[in-house]
Design an enzyme around this catalytic site. Structure first.
Site, short mmCIF file in Angstrom:
data_model
loop_
_atom_site.label_atom_id
_atom_site.label_comp_id
_atom_site.label_asym_id
_atom_site.label_seq_id
_atom_site.Cartn_x
_atom_site.Cartn_y
_atom_site.Cartn_z
N HIS A 69 5.80 7.12 -6.11
CA HIS A 69 5.47 8.06 -7.18
C HIS A 69 4.85 7.32 -8.37
CE1 HIS A 69 6.21 11.64 -9.79
NE2 HIS A 69 6.26 10.70 -10.72
N GLU A 70 5.48 6.22 -8.77
CA GLU A 70 4.96 5.46 -9.92
C GLU A 70 3.63 4.79 -9.58
OE1 GLU A 70 6.24 6.09 -12.71
OE2 GLU A 70 7.99 7.06 -11.85
N HIS A 73 0.79 7.16 -10.31
CA HIS A 73 0.39 7.09 -11.73
C HIS A 73 -0.49 5.86 -11.96
CE1 HIS A 73 2.96 10.28 -13.26
NE2 HIS A 73 4.04 9.73 -12.74
#
Length: 149
Positions: A69-70, A73
């Site tokens: 998920h990170e 980003h």
């Protein structure tokens, strides 16, 4: 389970190469002060911070999802695309890489209801973390009086 920052960086780079086809160059570190999230990406520093409690309490598979998920980003930010949670590109990359949109709550942070109330008329039960002023508040179902159990 405990791993060093070097092992964490290597693991993040491996995940980045496997799911995104790109290396991870910047910093990734543990931040035990994170309370309500599994991780965060700081665009101004190009740093990923991860909550070590998620690794110890929920295991490697959940933690791998947080890293992915990170990384969504991170890679979108570097490419100059929309990297925020509401951006279309971010949602598409999450889907493409099989990354979770949100992380599960920590078992140690589960809400414990300290105060229980019951309606004297319809016997509807309420659990609350904070005390309720029974002289001021009534049952939401039948407007009856509340009594602390």
């Amino acid at each position: 389970m405990s791993i060093t920052n070097e092992q964490l960086h290597q693991w993040t780079d491996d995940i980045s190469r496997e799911y995104f086809g790109k290396p991870f160059f910047d910093d990734v570190m543990f931040n035990a002060r994170l309370r309500t999230t599994g991780g965060r990406y700081i665009p101004s520093k190009r740093v990923i911070e991860l909550n070590p409690k998620y690794l110890s309490e929920l295991g490697e598979e959940e933690f791998k999802g947080i890293i992915k998920h990170e990384l969504c980003h991170y890679h979108l930010h570097i490419e100059g695309k929309g990297y925020g949670h509401r951006d279309k590109e971010f949602k598409e990359l999450l889907k493409k890489t099989g990354s979770p949109r949100h992380c599960n709550p920590l078992p140690s942070q589960k809400l414990t209801h300290l105060h229980q109330y019951v309606c004297t008329r319809c016997e509807q039960e309420y659990e609350r973390k904070r005390r309720v002023n029974t002289k001021r508040y009534r049952c939401g179902k039948c407007r009856g009086k509340l009594k602390k159990m």
